[in-house]
Design a protein around this motif. Structure first.
Motif, PDB file in Angstrom:
ATOM      1  N   LYS A  80      34.765  36.042  37.966  1.00  0.00           N
ATOM      2  CA  LYS A  80      36.056  36.814  38.122  1.00  0.00           C
ATOM      3  C   LYS A  80      37.144  36.167  37.576  1.00  0.00           C
ATOM      4  O   LYS A  80      37.524  34.670  37.833  1.00  0.00           O
ATOM      5  CB  LYS A  80      36.368  37.020  40.122  1.00  0.00           C
ATOM      6  N   ALA A  81      38.734  37.130  37.623  1.00  0.00           N
ATOM      7  CA  ALA A  81      39.980  36.391  36.984  1.00  0.00           C
ATOM      8  C   ALA A  81      40.285  35.217  37.962  1.00  0.00           C
ATOM      9  O   ALA A  81      40.526  36.047  39.219  1.00  0.00           O
ATOM     10  CB  ALA A  81      40.422  37.434  36.430  1.00  0.00           C
ATOM     11  N   LEU A  82      40.871  34.014  37.922  1.00  0.00           N
ATOM     12  CA  LEU A  82      41.762  33.716  38.983  1.00  0.00           C
ATOM     13  C   LEU A  82      43.257  33.889  39.222  1.00  0.00           C
ATOM     14  O   LEU A  82      43.505  33.979  39.707  1.00  0.00           O
ATOM     15  CB  LEU A  82      41.771  31.995  38.027  1.00  0.00           C
ATOM     16  N   ASP A  83      43.806  34.815  37.809  1.00  0.00           N
ATOM     17  CA  ASP A  83      45.161  35.440  37.801  1.00  0.00           C
ATOM     18  C   ASP A  83      44.848  36.791  38.258  1.00  0.00           C
ATOM     19  O   ASP A  83      44.580  37.407  37.172  1.00  0.00           O
ATOM     20  CB  ASP A  83      45.604  35.070  36.072  1.00  0.00           C
ATOM     21  N   PRO A  84      45.175  36.812  39.352  1.00  0.00           N
ATOM     22  CA  PRO A  84      45.474  38.371  40.016  1.00  0.00           C
ATOM     23  C   PRO A  84      46.454  39.823  38.366  1.00  0.00           C
ATOM     24  O   PRO A  84      45.747  40.647  38.491  1.00  0.00           O
ATOM     25  CB  PRO A  84      46.068  38.728  40.870  1.00  0.00           C
ATOM     26  N   ALA A  85      46.630  39.277  37.745  1.00  0.00           N
ATOM     27  CA  ALA A  85      47.209  39.651  36.811  1.00  0.00           C
ATOM     28  C   ALA A  85      46.363  39.946  35.588  1.00  0.00           C
ATOM     29  O   ALA A  85      46.627  41.502  34.670  1.00  0.00           O
ATOM     30  CB  ALA A  85      48.630  38.776  36.033  1.00  0.00           C
ATOM     31  N   ALA A  86      45.569  39.687  35.425  1.00  0.00           N
ATOM     32  CA  ALA A  86      44.232  39.610  34.645  1.00  0.00           C
ATOM     33  C   ALA A  86      44.084  41.783  34.495  1.00  0.00           C
ATOM     34  O   ALA A  86      43.305  42.098  34.598  1.00  0.00           O
ATOM     35  CB  ALA A  86      43.959  38.737  34.389  1.00  0.00           C
ATOM     36  N   ASP A  87      43.486  41.006  36.083  1.00  0.00           N
ATOM     37  CA  ASP A  87      42.797  42.255  36.947  1.00  0.00           C
ATOM     38  C   ASP A  87      44.087  43.204  36.586  1.00  0.00           C
ATOM     39  O   ASP A  87      43.360  44.458  36.553  1.00  0.00           O
ATOM     40  CB  ASP A  87      42.291  42.585  37.674  1.00  0.00           C
ATOM     41  N   ALA A  88      45.444  43.268  37.046  1.00  0.00           N
ATOM     42  CA  ALA A  88      46.139  44.583  37.071  1.00  0.00           C
ATOM     43  C   ALA A  88      46.378  44.847  35.589  1.00  0.00           C
ATOM     44  O   ALA A  88      46.811  46.190  35.666  1.00  0.00           O
ATOM     45  CB  ALA A  88      47.539  43.641  37.401  1.00  0.00           C
ATOM     46  N   ALA A  89      46.125  43.791  34.532  1.00  0.00           N
ATOM     47  CA  ALA A  89      46.401  44.560  33.583  1.00  0.00           C
ATOM     48  C   ALA A  89      45.141  44.817  33.163  1.00  0.00           C
ATOM     49  O   ALA A  89      45.443  45.748  32.581  1.00  0.00           O
ATOM     50  CB  ALA A  89      46.650  43.808  32.701  1.00  0.00           C
ATOM     51  N   ALA A  90      43.747  45.298  33.537  1.00  0.00           N
ATOM     52  CA  ALA A  90      42.312  45.495  33.678  1.00  0.00           C
ATOM     53  C   ALA A  90      42.738  47.297  33.782  1.00  0.00           C
ATOM     54  O   ALA A  90      42.452  47.979  32.983  1.00  0.00           O
ATOM     55  CB  ALA A  90      41.683  45.012  33.453  1.00  0.00           C
ATOM     56  N   LYS A  91      43.105  47.348  34.793  1.00  0.00           N
ATOM     57  CA  LYS A  91      43.372  48.435  35.548  1.00  0.00           C
ATOM     58  C   LYS A  91      44.852  49.491  34.629  1.00  0.00           C
ATOM     59  O   LYS A  91      44.175  50.427  34.311  1.00  0.00           O
ATOM     60  CB  LYS A  91      43.863  48.325  37.263  1.00  0.00           C
ATOM     61  N   VAL A  92      45.106  49.236  34.437  1.00  0.00           N
ATOM     62  CA  VAL A  92      46.694  49.711  33.677  1.00  0.00           C
ATOM     63  C   VAL A  92      46.251  50.565  32.422  1.00  0.00           C
ATOM     64  O   VAL A  92      45.967  51.714  32.135  1.00  0.00           O
ATOM     65  CB  VAL A  92      47.468  49.028  33.458  1.00  0.00           C
ATOM     66  N   MET A  93      45.099  49.216  31.758  1.00  0.00           N
ATOM     67  CA  MET A  93      45.155  49.729  30.744  1.00  0.00           C
ATOM     68  C   MET A  93      43.608  50.565  30.532  1.00  0.00           C
ATOM     69  O   MET A  93      43.794  51.680  29.800  1.00  0.00           O
ATOM     70  CB  MET A  93      43.728  49.133  29.598  1.00  0.00           C
ATOM     71  N   LEU A  94      42.716  50.783  31.647  1.00  0.00           N
ATOM     72  CA  LEU A  94      41.538  51.350  32.116  1.00  0.00           C
ATOM     73  C   LEU A  94      42.699  53.121  32.342  1.00  0.00           C
ATOM     74  O   LEU A  94      41.742  53.927  31.808  1.00  0.00           O
ATOM     75  CB  LEU A  94      39.971  50.677  32.872  1.00  0.00           C
TER      76      LEU A  94
END
Length: 209
Positions: A174-188
């Motif tokens: 799992k990503a430690l930085d929530p910003a990585a998950d947020a960026a993945a959602k925007v991208m998808l």
């Protein structure tokens, strides 16, 4: 675990699902790419509008000697290697390329996979998840944009770049930085918009070069 091949019509909750080919570009021993790809696949599996097919170039190697321009591969061995990849690219509505940055660029195996194909890329969207030390792999992505534009693909502005990726995930991937998950959602989300738009356009008016 992702599916290896898409069905012709993938339907979930009453609607046709977008078929996303995730291309893992690194074949280096000790590569970190599988950890990044698994994290991305987890995001894809959580969506009800997408199905994922992981194309790992280390597991599905392609020939390294291209035939005469416009001619098919000469050997049956080369045709067999391509048969494990080409139909999956052709079936995809969109792509996500997972790539490291090697010497300010992207891996040779990834360029080889791109060069073996033409119509498979045309009028389809491509997103990027890159990783690297200080640059987060962004220089690799910038070069990929130039290459894929030549093949009539549409590259997305929104991407994910992971700086020092080996420190970005916990023991469960799992990503430690929530910003990585947020960026993945925007991208998808952006990828879904473009995939629907371009699929509808190709259906209404086939794209030709």
């Amino acid at each position: 675990m992702c599916t290896l091949y898409f069905s012709q019509y993938s339907v979930r909750k009453g609607r046709q699902v977008l078929k996303i080919a995730v291309i893992l570009g690194s074949i280096r021993e000790g590569r970190f790419g599988p950890a990044v790809a698994d994290w991305l696949l987890d995001h894809l599996h959580q969506r009800d509008d997408m199905s994922a097919d992981l194309i790992d170039l280390a597991e599905t190697p392609l020939p390294t000697v291209l035939p005469v321009l416009g001619q098919p591969p000469a050997s049956q061995e080369d045709r067999d290697l391509l048969a494990a990849v080409s139909p999956r690219l052709a079936a995809a509505d969109a792509f996500v390329i997972v790539t490291p940055e090697y010497n300010h660029s992207f891996p040779a195996a990834l360029k080889n996979a791109i060069d073996w194909h033409g119509v498979e890329w045309q009028a389809k969207p491509v997103a990027f998840v890159s990783y690297g030390a200080f640059s987060a792999g962004l220089r690799a992505v910038e070069q990929l944009r130039l290459v894929l534009a030549e093949l009539h693909a549409v590259t997305l502005r929104d991407s994910v770049g992971l700086q020092h990726p080996w420190a970005q995930f916990d023991g469960d991937g799992k990503a430690l930085d929530p910003a990585a998950d947020a960026a993945a959602k925007v991208m998808l989300d952006r990828l879904a918009w473009w995939a629907h738009a371009l699929r509808e356009a190709r259906t209404a008016r086939p794209y030709t070069v």
